[in-house]
Structure formats: C-alpha cells, structure tokens
Design a protein around this motif. Structure first.
Motif, PDB file in Angstrom:
ATOM      1  N   SER A 185      -5.274   5.120   1.152  1.00  0.00           N
ATOM      2  CA  SER A 185      -4.218   4.986   2.120  1.00  0.00           C
ATOM      3  C   SER A 185      -3.609   5.311   4.132  1.00  0.00           C
ATOM      4  O   SER A 185      -4.174   6.576   3.936  1.00  0.00           O
ATOM      5  N   ARG A 194      -8.854   4.143  -3.449  1.00  0.00           N
ATOM      6  CA  ARG A 194      -7.966   3.539  -2.333  1.00  0.00           C
ATOM      7  C   ARG A 194      -7.413   4.056  -1.202  1.00  0.00           C
ATOM      8  O   ARG A 194      -6.155   5.070  -2.021  1.00  0.00           O
ATOM      9  N   THR A 252      -1.268  -0.522   8.422  1.00  0.00           N
ATOM     10  CA  THR A 252      -1.623   0.937   7.655  1.00  0.00           C
ATOM     11  C   THR A 252      -2.888   0.345   7.659  1.00  0.00           C
ATOM     12  O   THR A 252      -3.914  -0.494   7.654  1.00  0.00           O
ATOM     13  N   TYR A 268      -6.498   1.426   5.734  1.00  0.00           N
ATOM     14  CA  TYR A 268      -7.424   2.135   4.732  1.00  0.00           C
ATOM     15  C   TYR A 268      -9.006   1.839   3.537  1.00  0.00           C
ATOM     16  O   TYR A 268      -9.236   1.831   5.164  1.00  0.00           O
ATOM     17  N   GLY A 293      -3.729   9.205  -1.343  1.00  0.00           N
ATOM     18  CA  GLY A 293      -4.720   8.219  -2.457  1.00  0.00           C
ATOM     19  C   GLY A 293      -5.439   8.946  -3.168  1.00  0.00           C
ATOM     20  O   GLY A 293      -6.110   8.291  -3.070  1.00  0.00           O
ATOM     21  N   GLN A 299     -11.534   1.585   1.173  1.00  0.00           N
ATOM     22  CA  GLN A 299     -11.625   0.865  -0.209  1.00  0.00           C
ATOM     23  C   GLN A 299     -13.302   1.853  -0.675  1.00  0.00           C
ATOM     24  O   GLN A 299     -14.287   1.586  -0.148  1.00  0.00           O
ATOM     25  N   CYS A 353      -7.655  10.231   9.027  1.00  0.00           N
ATOM     26  CA  CYS A 353      -7.782   8.947   9.197  1.00  0.00           C
ATOM     27  C   CYS A 353      -7.041   9.343  10.563  1.00  0.00           C
ATOM     28  O   CYS A 353      -6.510  10.547  11.102  1.00  0.00           O
ATOM     29  N   SER A 404      -7.446  -2.724   7.948  1.00  0.00           N
ATOM     30  CA  SER A 404      -6.040  -2.897   7.947  1.00  0.00           C
ATOM     31  C   SER A 404      -5.346  -3.839   7.889  1.00  0.00           C
ATOM     32  O   SER A 404      -5.610  -4.672   7.888  1.00  0.00           O
TER      33      SER A 404
END
Length: 122
Positions: free
Chosen positions: A20, A18, A77, A79, A7, A81, A95, A71
């Motif tokens: 991911s 955003r 997944t 996320y 992303g 934002q 992550c 999440s």
C-alpha cells in the motif's frame, strides 16, 4: 506531499503480498502513480503504473500476469497486489507520483515514498 509505502515483508516463493502507498498533502490528484523496485546490487526497475484518470494500467515485463496495480482515489491510496512471488522479486519497493501528462522513466516522477522491503525466500 508525502507518500508512505507499507506492506512489505518476508514471504515464501509462490506466495502473495499486497503493498500500500498512502498519499497525503496532495492538493490535486496526481496524473500517474507507479511502483518501482530496487534489488540488491541492481538499478531501479519500473514495476507498474496507473493513470488516475480512467484507471489505465501498464506493467513491466518481469511482473506481467503476476502483479496488479490499483488505486482508491477516495482513500488516496495506491496498491500493488503481488502474486506468484519469486526470489527474483526480492527488492525495496517504492511508490511514486507525478503531475506530468506522461512519464517515461523514474526521472519523470516528482514524489517518492520511502520504500518497503519485500523478501521472497526459495
């Protein structure tokens, strides 16, 4: 266990992205998932984390009010934002996940994604 971040891209200041992070190979849910970032020439910086049980979140001071972590456990997944992006947000975003009850620093995270580059132009 694998984490795949995606992303990232190039965006103008004030814009949004955003990110991911797809998790695979997990035999149980991670207790805490997080985003970190590393800007050029700087140390790795905590961005935000979310507790999978209860969904409680915590943001680093530099992104409070602008970034939101979430999440989707059904999709495994995570996320991030990111709104009102600033040139200072330019970094590789990672992550991470851990089974530990508490995570005080990056050393407490056992699983890491490969990173996705976010570039914010002024």
């Amino acid at each position: 266990v694998q984490l795949q971040a995606s992303g990232g891209g190039l965006v103008q200041a004030g814009g949004s992205l955003r990110l991911s992070c797809a998790a695979s190979g997990l035999t149980m849910s991670m207790s805490i998932m997080a985003w970190f970032r590393r800007a050029p020439g700087k140390d790795r910086e905590f961005v935000a984390h979310i507790r999978q049980s209860g969904g409680r979140t915590y943001n680093g001071d530099s992104v409070k009010g602008r970034f939101t972590i979430s999440s989707d456990n059904a999709k495994n997944t995570l996320y991030l934002q990111m709104n009102s992006l600033e040139p200072e947000d330019t970094a590789v975003y990672y992550c991470a996940a851990t089974n530990r009850v508490a995570a005080q620093s990056s050393r407490d995270y056992d699983y890491w994604g490969q990173g996705t580059l976010v570039t914010v132009s002024s």
